[in-house]
Enzyme design. Structure first.
Site, PDB file in Angstrom:
ATOM      1  N   HIS B  91      34.385  31.477  36.124  1.00  0.00           N
ATOM      2  CA  HIS B  91      33.998  32.722  34.929  1.00  0.00           C
ATOM      3  C   HIS B  91      34.812  33.894  35.771  1.00  0.00           C
ATOM      4  O   HIS B  91      34.762  34.220  37.381  1.00  0.00           O
ATOM      5  CB  HIS B  91      32.637  33.561  36.039  1.00  0.00           C
ATOM      6  CG  HIS B  91      31.736  34.419  34.969  1.00  0.00           C
ATOM      7  ND1 HIS B  91      30.920  35.019  35.796  1.00  0.00           N
ATOM      8  CD2 HIS B  91      31.551  34.987  34.183  1.00  0.00           C
ATOM      9  CE1 HIS B  91      30.448  36.385  34.926  1.00  0.00           C
ATOM     10  NE2 HIS B  91      30.659  35.754  33.390  1.00  0.00           N
ATOM     11  N   HIS B 116      31.414  41.351  27.960  1.00  0.00           N
ATOM     12  CA  HIS B 116      30.982  39.656  27.071  1.00  0.00           C
ATOM     13  C   HIS B 116      30.594  40.108  25.455  1.00  0.00           C
ATOM     14  O   HIS B 116      31.273  38.954  24.546  1.00  0.00           O
ATOM     15  CB  HIS B 116      29.526  39.388  27.686  1.00  0.00           C
ATOM     16  CG  HIS B 116      29.857  39.233  29.448  1.00  0.00           C
ATOM     17  ND1 HIS B 116      28.682  39.531  30.314  1.00  0.00           N
ATOM     18  CD2 HIS B 116      29.984  37.841  30.022  1.00  0.00           C
ATOM     19  CE1 HIS B 116      29.360  39.303  31.417  1.00  0.00           C
ATOM     20  NE2 HIS B 116      29.315  37.795  30.980  1.00  0.00           N
ATOM     21  N   ARG B 190      35.578  54.996  36.697  1.00  0.00           N
ATOM     22  CA  ARG B 190      35.461  53.638  36.702  1.00  0.00           C
ATOM     23  C   ARG B 190      34.320  53.252  37.207  1.00  0.00           C
ATOM     24  O   ARG B 190      34.229  53.003  38.573  1.00  0.00           O
ATOM     25  CB  ARG B 190      37.071  52.863  37.662  1.00  0.00           C
ATOM     26  CG  ARG B 190      36.631  51.526  38.107  1.00  0.00           C
ATOM     27  CD  ARG B 190      36.761  50.836  36.604  1.00  0.00           C
ATOM     28  NE  ARG B 190      36.860  48.828  36.764  1.00  0.00           N
ATOM     29  CZ  ARG B 190      35.403  47.605  36.321  1.00  0.00           C
ATOM     30  NH1 ARG B 190      35.235  48.841  35.944  1.00  0.00           N
ATOM     31  NH2 ARG B 190      36.685  46.935  36.839  1.00  0.00           N
ATOM     32  N   CYS B 237      43.182  53.635  39.857  1.00  0.00           N
ATOM     33  CA  CYS B 237      43.074  52.430  39.083  1.00  0.00           C
ATOM     34  C   CYS B 237      43.771  50.776  39.173  1.00  0.00           C
ATOM     35  O   CYS B 237      44.796  51.452  38.425  1.00  0.00           O
ATOM     36  CB  CYS B 237      41.559  52.299  37.544  1.00  0.00           C
ATOM     37  SG  CYS B 237      40.856  50.200  37.875  1.00  0.00           S
ATOM     38  N   TYR B 373      40.899  42.313  41.482  1.00  0.00           N
ATOM     39  CA  TYR B 373      41.696  43.055  42.215  1.00  0.00           C
ATOM     40  C   TYR B 373      42.859  41.982  43.652  1.00  0.00           C
ATOM     41  O   TYR B 373      42.972  42.612  44.792  1.00  0.00           O
ATOM     42  CB  TYR B 373      40.873  44.341  43.210  1.00  0.00           C
ATOM     43  CG  TYR B 373      40.263  44.937  42.847  1.00  0.00           C
ATOM     44  CD1 TYR B 373      40.892  45.627  41.397  1.00  0.00           C
ATOM     45  CD2 TYR B 373      38.629  45.408  42.608  1.00  0.00           C
ATOM     46  CE1 TYR B 373      39.962  47.065  40.276  1.00  0.00           C
ATOM     47  CE2 TYR B 373      37.520  45.927  41.466  1.00  0.00           C
ATOM     48  CZ  TYR B 373      38.592  46.465  40.803  1.00  0.00           C
ATOM     49  OH  TYR B 373      37.679  46.924  39.604  1.00  0.00           O
TER      50      TYR B 373
END
Lengths: 518, 518
Positions: B91, B116, B190, B237, B373
């Protein structure tokens, strides 16, 4: 050798491809009578016009009077006279070095820098020829030059020599990653000048104090009294892997392969402790700590470089005044008795045979700080370069190379073992090395060997290896490596876009092409 | 919209491309009777077999009993039942997040993460279908979900929205480099979770003290009493420019263009001062300072991340607990009333709506620190990834992009003006930007605008521009930029060799293709 000692010295020895000047064979130049006996070089490829018309004839006295931009700048080599006024600013070694020869012969200076003894240097010089010396002045210069390199140490025969004078050499790839710690005798050597022969009893390090403060004059015993600090540090020359840049386009510099990098365990006093003892403090300025070596050229100009005061004063940066290398006193080639070690920073700042330390408002005015060891865009050439436009190299970018197999080798089918090194500047740890067998289309992750590194203090390289199956049916492999550091900086794919006129910072993907045994 | 409010919430709003489930049109699925009225999705492409044979029928009670690896893990979506035991470890949001839904419906969680609602997610899920709910259990879950995003702030219409829930958006390129300081309303946003609505009067920051020490509970007024420190910092980001990686090969993540980067003037208390007040000291360990946000998911799990204690305690690293952004209190989208600002470090560590600070022996156990990350080799996919094998991203690599002209634009012949930004992590200054009009064959050096940076503290970007003649006769230009930082790190040439499954660290040369007006 047929050439007498003096001539041999003045042209340098070793890898000289030009015939010695005073050869006994007949000289084909019909103008320069008796040139062979007078020390005149054979005509250069571009100097052929001199064979078709009578050259201008000058006396040494006349040449001597042309020693400044106002009077124009003349020099001699053998019996030829050159007006190099337009070339002075383009001189790769810096204008000041060429000006030392203004109005006189080049030979005493070329004796110091054997790099001049190459065909392209002769060709370049030939463009500036304006005539020849008068017959009575054709005798070689009376300036006696003793060989400044005569006292250089004996070196290990395994070293691959790129230049004898000054001595520059690297270990062969197959020895380079044989040990995590490079043995002292094959540690790569980058000298800019003759190796001084210093007496440890009388050696003194001069540390200039702050204004109103007190300067220090430290003997080796004095240095030993500071807390001894020991760290493993990889040194790399800015010119490492320059030969790959040269393959794309010519650069000026020594032809280093992948071996201008080595790792040692260094011990010494921390620079911050010595500076503090002299009364220095960190201040919010752009101050630099300037280092001067005890190696020097005929005018007494010492090798010099500097690092930011902030780095020098930071205990975490671990800058050393090192007196031990792998548990031994420093070898002479590596700065005996004391050198600077600046972890994570380009080799050029690790000043050897350290004589003087001072804190200055700006970076060192040395040639090697301001007119060398800088990076430029591929679009910049020697006509357009502005050295003030680029920062001097301090921390180096992420780097890696393959040491096994060697280019052109034949490997067995089945499985191939690939080895190499990876390192990054500024204390950034190498976190991954990717290896490809197909030129970069698909990648394997190599296994990292060597010591784990402390955060922010990854001063030493990681050796790596990969066992990979050779894809069936392949007759050749294009093996590639690329490393990633802990700031996730990566190496560039190709060398052309990072090409620069001095050939520094060559850190594109490293390729090795091998054949697969049938 | 035909769908009733509850359904609209549970599937999320905004960029949903799937038809709403409870549509009034006839449902073609012959097995799931009255599916339209019961909330059953139309059959997915890979779920076609379910239309050809009778599905297994399960009760909600049976589903509820499958909520652990031992009993296997089942979930429902609409009237369909899935065994996701094998998928839990794969996942993308982490196993723990999926386990929250174990034995029950997915809808309340998908309502939080609108990501999703994409065809490929439905397709992936369809592979795990094992049957359907019994007729009496087909009614939608009685778990009422109020919209957790209903209180999110109103945003600037110029922002290009990549995800509404949680809100993620970037300024368009043409606005991005209009100002050196990005105006607050268009600063890229973000968010990982709904925006909390915090009362500045009752807000408290909990700072855990060292063992035997004293913890702090700081109001905003308490924070204001620490020395106010103000710095200009660029935030980026990790997923900036992810869309270019996607063009090469699919990744999992938001489709950021070049705008997930912005610059502000931040003011607040230095983290080192606050930690010192709580009695913390720098110790020679791998300790991390862990941050927890006051934003949280339905289980109360807060956003979290950490940075090394060494950076946190270093006054020179200037880590802030910021309460001002460009002279204003922080906007709610940017962490009101207090966020962390970690100069030179990836945006994910700049925790917003800061609730808790603690010093821990290791880095944060948060999903976003350990299971997101991070960078991997292009060879690593979701079947082989080992998140423990890579370090969490802290400092980012050198980056640049072209903001003008835009891709596909037509430029005038004669001269073209090219603008963009360049930045590097870790306080490394950008020293040069090279720009090419021919895809990287030849290069120009751009002019750097914006503020000069302090050595080792180049926290903010440089804007740059170039006026260059358009080569005569060219109908198209392939404009490229690449930056160099003061460690002489460069950007990689191409994106494929740095591709990674999460699409982070996308910093290859940036290309813009334009037409030249005839």
């Amino acid at each position: 050798m047929l050439a007498p000692p003096l001539r041999q010295q003045s042209l340098g020895a070793g890898r000289v491809s030009q015939p010695p000047c005073r050869r006994r064979t007949p000289n084909p130049n019909p103008v320069c009578h008796n040139a062979a006996a007078q020390g005149c070089d054979p005509p250069s490829p571009t100097g052929l016009q001199a064979t078709q018309e009578s050259p201008h004839i000058y006396t040494r006295e006349e040449v001597r009077s042309h020693s400044s931009p106002e009077t124009r700048i003349w020099v001699t080599l053998g019996c030829e006279v050159f007006d190099v006024t337009e070339f002075v600013d383009l001189h790769p070694g810096g204008p000041s070095k060429l000006m030392l020869a203004a109005g006189g012969p080049l030979e005493p200076f070329w004796a110091l820098y054997a790099v001049h003894n190459q065909p392209h240097v002769r060709e370049m010089l030939a463009q500036y020829k304006i005539g020849e010396l008068s017959p009575e002045d054709k005798a070689p210069s009376t300036l006696k030059t003793s060989d400044p390199y005569i006292d250089d140490p004996v070196r290990h025969p395994a070293l691959k020599v790129n230049s004898q004078r000054p001595f520059n050499a690297e270990p062969p790839p197959e020895l380079l990653t044989e040990n995590y710690i490079t043995p002292n005798p094959i540690f790569f050597t980058r000298n800019h000048l003759p190796v001084p022969n210093l007496d440890p009893e009388t050696y003194r390090l001069h540390v200039v104090g702050p204004p109103g403060g007190q300067s220090l004059c430290l003997s080796l015993d004095d240095l030993y009294k500071f807390p001894k600090h020991e760290i493993t540090v990889t040194l790399q020359c800015a010119g490492n892997r320059r030969s790959e840049m040269t393959q794309f386009k010519e650069v000026r510099g020594l032809e280093w392969n992948i071996g201008a990098i080595s790792t040692a365990r260094w011990a010494g006093a921390r620079l911050c402790d010595v500076l503090a003892k002299a009364g220095h403090q960190l201040c919010e300025t752009e101050a630099h700590v300037c280092f001067e070596g005890l190696d020097s050229d005929p005018t007494g100009t010492a090798y010099g470089a500097s690092i930011p005061l902030a780095r020098a004063m930071d205990p975490e940066a671990e800058v050393l005044l090192a007196y031990e290398m792998n548990g031994q006193p420093l070898p002479r080639d590596h700065g005996f008795p004391v050198r600077v070690v600046v972890p994570g920073v380009v080799g050029a700042r690790h000043v050897k045979w350290l004589g003087k330390v001072s804190v200055e408002p700006e970076e060192s005015y040395s040639h090697w700080q301001r007119r060398d060891y800088k990076g430029f865009s591929p679009s910049v050439d020697w006509d357009t370069v502005d050295f003030d436009s680029a920062p001097s190299i301090q921390e180096l970018p992420v780097q890696s190379a393959i040491t096994e197999p060697k280019d052109g080798e034949t490997v067995q089918s089945g499985e191939v073992t690939i080895k190499g090194y990876a390192w990054s500047g500024g204390g950034r740890a190498v976190v991954r090395v990717d290896v490809s067998l197909d030129g970069g289309l698909t990648w394997h992750v190599a296994e990292l060997d060597g010591e784990e590194q402390r955060p922010r203090k990854a001063w030493a390289w990681r050796l790596w290896q990969l066992q990979a199956p050779v894809p069936a049916g392949r007759k050749e492999l294009n093996i590639v490596c690329k490393a990633v550091d802990d700031s996730y900086n990566v190496q560039p794919d190709t060398v052309a876009p990072i090409w620069n006129l001095r050939g520094v910072l060559s850190n594109a993907w490293h390729h090795v092409h091998v054949h697969v045994a049938p």
